[in-house]
Structures are given as structure tokens and as C-alpha cells.
Design a protein around this motif. Structure first.
Motif, PDB file in Angstrom:
ATOM      1  N   THR A  81      -0.636 -38.337 -17.530  1.00  0.00           N
ATOM      2  CA  THR A  81      -1.362 -37.179 -17.028  1.00  0.00           C
ATOM      3  C   THR A  81      -2.480 -36.774 -17.978  1.00  0.00           C
ATOM      4  O   THR A  81      -3.579 -36.409 -17.543  1.00  0.00           O
ATOM      5  CB  THR A  81      -0.403 -35.997 -16.813  1.00  0.00           C
ATOM      6  OG1 THR A  81       0.681 -36.421 -15.974  1.00  0.00           O
ATOM      7  CG2 THR A  81      -1.107 -34.827 -16.139  1.00  0.00           C
ATOM      8  N   SER A  85      -6.414 -36.584 -17.171  1.00  0.00           N
ATOM      9  CA  SER A  85      -7.114 -35.311 -17.357  1.00  0.00           C
ATOM     10  C   SER A  85      -8.372 -35.487 -18.200  1.00  0.00           C
ATOM     11  O   SER A  85      -9.411 -34.879 -17.913  1.00  0.00           O
ATOM     12  CB  SER A  85      -6.180 -34.293 -18.019  1.00  0.00           C
ATOM     13  OG  SER A  85      -5.023 -34.085 -17.248  1.00  0.00           O
ATOM     14  N   VAL A 141       0.289 -40.028 -11.212  1.00  0.00           N
ATOM     15  CA  VAL A 141       0.041 -38.819 -12.011  1.00  0.00           C
ATOM     16  C   VAL A 141      -1.241 -38.955 -12.827  1.00  0.00           C
ATOM     17  O   VAL A 141      -1.890 -37.950 -13.148  1.00  0.00           O
ATOM     18  CB  VAL A 141       1.240 -38.474 -12.921  1.00  0.00           C
ATOM     19  CG1 VAL A 141       2.468 -38.176 -12.079  1.00  0.00           C
ATOM     20  CG2 VAL A 141       1.527 -39.565 -13.937  1.00  0.00           C
ATOM     21  N   GLY A 144      -3.698 -37.903 -10.335  1.00  0.00           N
ATOM     22  CA  GLY A 144      -3.543 -36.469 -10.149  1.00  0.00           C
ATOM     23  C   GLY A 144      -4.142 -35.678 -11.294  1.00  0.00           C
ATOM     24  O   GLY A 144      -4.768 -34.632 -11.084  1.00  0.00           O
ATOM     25  N   GLY A 145      -3.981 -36.179 -12.523  1.00  0.00           N
ATOM     26  CA  GLY A 145      -4.590 -35.527 -13.681  1.00  0.00           C
ATOM     27  C   GLY A 145      -6.103 -35.587 -13.640  1.00  0.00           C
ATOM     28  O   GLY A 145      -6.785 -34.606 -13.962  1.00  0.00           O
ATOM     29  N   MET A 155      -4.415 -29.579  -6.615  1.00  0.00           N
ATOM     30  CA  MET A 155      -3.802 -30.478  -7.599  1.00  0.00           C
ATOM     31  C   MET A 155      -2.287 -30.472  -7.476  1.00  0.00           C
ATOM     32  O   MET A 155      -1.646 -31.532  -7.529  1.00  0.00           O
ATOM     33  CB  MET A 155      -4.211 -30.062  -9.010  1.00  0.00           C
ATOM     34  CG  MET A 155      -3.477 -30.813 -10.112  1.00  0.00           C
ATOM     35  SD  MET A 155      -3.921 -30.246 -11.771  1.00  0.00           S
ATOM     36  CE  MET A 155      -3.229 -28.585 -11.784  1.00  0.00           C
ATOM     37  N   LEU A 159       0.142 -33.733  -6.889  1.00  0.00           N
ATOM     38  CA  LEU A 159       1.168 -34.121  -7.861  1.00  0.00           C
ATOM     39  C   LEU A 159       2.563 -34.084  -7.250  1.00  0.00           C
ATOM     40  O   LEU A 159       3.389 -34.969  -7.489  1.00  0.00           O
ATOM     41  CB  LEU A 159       1.106 -33.202  -9.085  1.00  0.00           C
ATOM     42  CG  LEU A 159      -0.061 -33.419 -10.041  1.00  0.00           C
ATOM     43  CD1 LEU A 159      -0.076 -32.342 -11.120  1.00  0.00           C
ATOM     44  CD2 LEU A 159       0.018 -34.807 -10.691  1.00  0.00           C
ATOM     45  N   LEU A 163       5.141 -37.216  -7.032  1.00  0.00           N
ATOM     46  CA  LEU A 163       6.454 -37.127  -7.669  1.00  0.00           C
ATOM     47  C   LEU A 163       7.576 -37.207  -6.642  1.00  0.00           C
ATOM     48  O   LEU A 163       8.615 -37.834  -6.887  1.00  0.00           O
ATOM     49  CB  LEU A 163       6.555 -35.822  -8.462  1.00  0.00           C
ATOM     50  CG  LEU A 163       5.612 -35.693  -9.658  1.00  0.00           C
ATOM     51  CD1 LEU A 163       5.665 -34.280 -10.225  1.00  0.00           C
ATOM     52  CD2 LEU A 163       5.948 -36.710 -10.737  1.00  0.00           C
ATOM     53  N   ARG A 178       6.381 -30.959 -11.503  1.00  0.00           N
ATOM     54  CA  ARG A 178       5.000 -30.744 -11.056  1.00  0.00           C
ATOM     55  C   ARG A 178       4.359 -29.588 -11.812  1.00  0.00           C
ATOM     56  O   ARG A 178       3.205 -29.683 -12.250  1.00  0.00           O
ATOM     57  CB  ARG A 178       5.007 -30.474  -9.548  1.00  0.00           C
ATOM     58  CG  ARG A 178       3.648 -30.382  -8.884  1.00  0.00           C
ATOM     59  CD  ARG A 178       3.021 -29.021  -8.927  1.00  0.00           C
ATOM     60  NE  ARG A 178       3.918 -27.973  -8.509  1.00  0.00           N
ATOM     61  CZ  ARG A 178       3.698 -26.684  -8.744  1.00  0.00           C
ATOM     62  NH1 ARG A 178       2.624 -26.294  -9.426  1.00  0.00           N
ATOM     63  NH2 ARG A 178       4.566 -25.760  -8.334  1.00  0.00           N
ATOM     64  N   LEU A 181       3.513 -30.771 -15.382  1.00  0.00           N
ATOM     65  CA  LEU A 181       2.338 -31.648 -15.429  1.00  0.00           C
ATOM     66  C   LEU A 181       1.056 -30.875 -15.116  1.00  0.00           C
ATOM     67  O   LEU A 181      -0.010 -31.177 -15.666  1.00  0.00           O
ATOM     68  CB  LEU A 181       2.514 -32.810 -14.449  1.00  0.00           C
ATOM     69  CG  LEU A 181       3.671 -33.763 -14.754  1.00  0.00           C
ATOM     70  CD1 LEU A 181       3.659 -34.937 -13.773  1.00  0.00           C
ATOM     71  CD2 LEU A 181       3.639 -34.272 -16.185  1.00  0.00           C
ATOM     72  N   SER A 182       1.151 -29.878 -14.242  1.00  0.00           N
ATOM     73  CA  SER A 182      -0.012 -29.030 -13.967  1.00  0.00           C
ATOM     74  C   SER A 182      -0.437 -28.290 -15.233  1.00  0.00           C
ATOM     75  O   SER A 182      -1.631 -28.126 -15.498  1.00  0.00           O
ATOM     76  CB  SER A 182       0.318 -28.022 -12.864  1.00  0.00           C
ATOM     77  OG  SER A 182       0.571 -28.679 -11.636  1.00  0.00           O
TER      78      SER A 182
END
Length: 248
Positions: A81, A85, A141, A144-145, A155, A159, A163, A178, A181-182
Motif C-alpha cells: 500500500t 501511495s 492494494v 488501491g494505494g 478509495m 480497498l 480485500l 481496510r 490501509l486507508s
């Protein structure tokens, strides 16, 4: 800042924190509020990313019971992640966003429909219960990041869909991952945008505490919902987010 403007931003931050803890997508509340306040698009986006960080932290604290026993899982997924990001922050700061913006509604729609089909997808791609998750979860992920750092709206839906496909666990525990990770995505974004982005700190000082309170409140609401109801709420909200993005 007038009293009316102060109340407007506090309300947007509180509601965004609730929605982020519940399903993800609070940016679709706070980002338009900052644009309506008069900030340019990029300024509103990076200011929003910094301001919502406390809300993500509140969500993780609120899910601490569901996160027990998942430290190894969260740590492993966090590495992918973080990489995603960093890539997403670089895209936002270094490239024009018109093409990506045109894809955002489709990405959120895909994530929502994937979550709706989660039970079938888990059986098709996730392997048998008790087995370790597919390596595809790390690619998911990462993307998603990247998406979350570039444009935060939806987002959490993306995610949670990823998952849910690959983690054989109760949806509330998956939703807690989730949330963690957010927070990772948000933390990377805060560091990058605070150093290199045009953050409006006055707005951050108003929205951030409100989003923290909303994060605590949102986890309480989510915990009361049965898994199927929670899935339905997230899917409905995700499709709504996609519609709003398409219209925008």
C-alpha cells in the motif's frame, strides 16, 4: 472565516469522517465543500487529504477490537500500500490529472460491483478457506494505494472490494483492515502534500478535528450492521460516488 463558513466546514469534516469509517468515500463530501469554499481544485485536493487524516486515525482506533490478531496481515499489506501511495502522490504532483479524472467514475463503479459480487469472486479466485490469500491481493492494494493517494474518493470501496475477494474472514474484520490501509494511504499523502503541495492550513485546522470525531462515530455505526447490510450500504454508496464523479 465567518461563523457560517466555520459551521459549513466543520459539518463537512464530521460527515466525511463518518462516511470514511463506514465505507470510504468521505472525500466526495469534504472535497466539494473545499471547492465551494473557493479553493482551486489541486489546492482543495491536497488540503482535503491532509485534513481527513485524523478521521482515518479515528476509524482505526474505533476498529481496534476487530484488528486484534491481524498485525501480521496488516503489516504485509501495508508495504504494498505504501508503494502504491508513493506512486499516486507522484502522479498527482507531477502530471495533469484530466485523463485519470475521466477514469475515476469507472474505477469506483468497478469496485462497487466487485464488492457486490464478492462471495462469488472469493470462491472463484480466493482459494479454499484456511489457505493463505492469493498474491493478487498485494497487486490490488498497490493499485488501491495509488488510486487513493491520487484521488481519495471511493478509495475505501476499492480497498474493501479487493480485500473481500481474497481474505477469508468476517466482513467487519476485513473492513477493519481496510480502515488500517486507508490510514496508511492517508499518512503517505499527508507527508508528501505537506512537503510539496499547496496545503491551506487554516482549513485543515477546522476540518481535521471534525473528521476525527466523525471517524469514531462511523465505526460505532458500522459495528451495529450485519455483514450483508454493511456490504449493501457500501455498494450503494460506492455507486452513488461513481454517479457524482461522472456528473462532476
Amino acid at each position: 472565516m465567518t461563523v457560517g463558513e466555520l459551521v459549513f466546514l466543520v459539518g463537512a469534516g464530521l460527515l466525511a469522517g463518518v462516511v470514511n469509517a463506514l465505507a470510504g468515500g468521505g472525500t466526495l463530501i469534504s472535497f466539494p465543500a473545499l471547492v465551494a469554499f473557493g479553493y482551486p481544485g489541486v489546492t482543495a485536493s491536497v488540503t482535503n487529504a491532509v485534513a481527513l487524516w485524523p478521521g482515518y486515525l479515528g476509524g482505526v482506533v474505533g476498529y481496534r477490537a476487530e484488528l486484534r490478531g491481524q498485525r501480521r496481515r496488516v503489516t504485509a499489506l501495508s508495504a504494498a500500500t505504501v508503494a502504491g501511495s508513493v506512486a499516486g502522490c507522484s502522479l498527482l504532483l507531477l502530471t495533469p490529472g484530466r485523463l485519470f479524472d475521466s477514469l475515476v467514475p469507472w474505477l469506483v463503479t468497478f469496485a462497487s460491483l466487485a464488492l457486490l459480487a464478492q462471495p462469488w469472486l472469493k470462491n472463484r479466485f480466493g482459494g479454499a478457506a484456511g489457505q493463505p490469500p492469493s498474491r493478487l491481493v498485494y497487486a490490488g492494494v498497490f493499485l488501491g494505494g495509488c488510486y487513493g493517494a491520487y484521488f481519495n474518493g471511493g478509495m475505501g470501496v476499492l480497498l474493501l472490494a479487493v480485500l473481500g475477494m481474497f481474505l477469508h474472514d468476517d466482513l467487519h474484520r476485513v473492513n477493519a483492515v481496510r480502515a488500517a490501509l486507508s490510514l496508511v494511504v492517508s499518512t503517505v499523502s499527508v507527508v508528501a502534500f505537506a512537503l510539496f503541495g499547496p496545503v491551506e492550513w487554516q482549513a485543515v485546522a477546522v476540518v481535521a478535528p471534525a473528521s476525527l470525531a466523525g471517524g469514531f462515530l462511523g465505526t460505532r455505526v458500522a459495528r451495529l450492521m450485519p455483514p450483508n447490510v454493511l456490504r449493501g450500504v457500501v455498494v450503494t454508496f460506492g455507486l452513488g460516488v461513481a454517479a457524482v464523479l461522472a456528473l462532476r
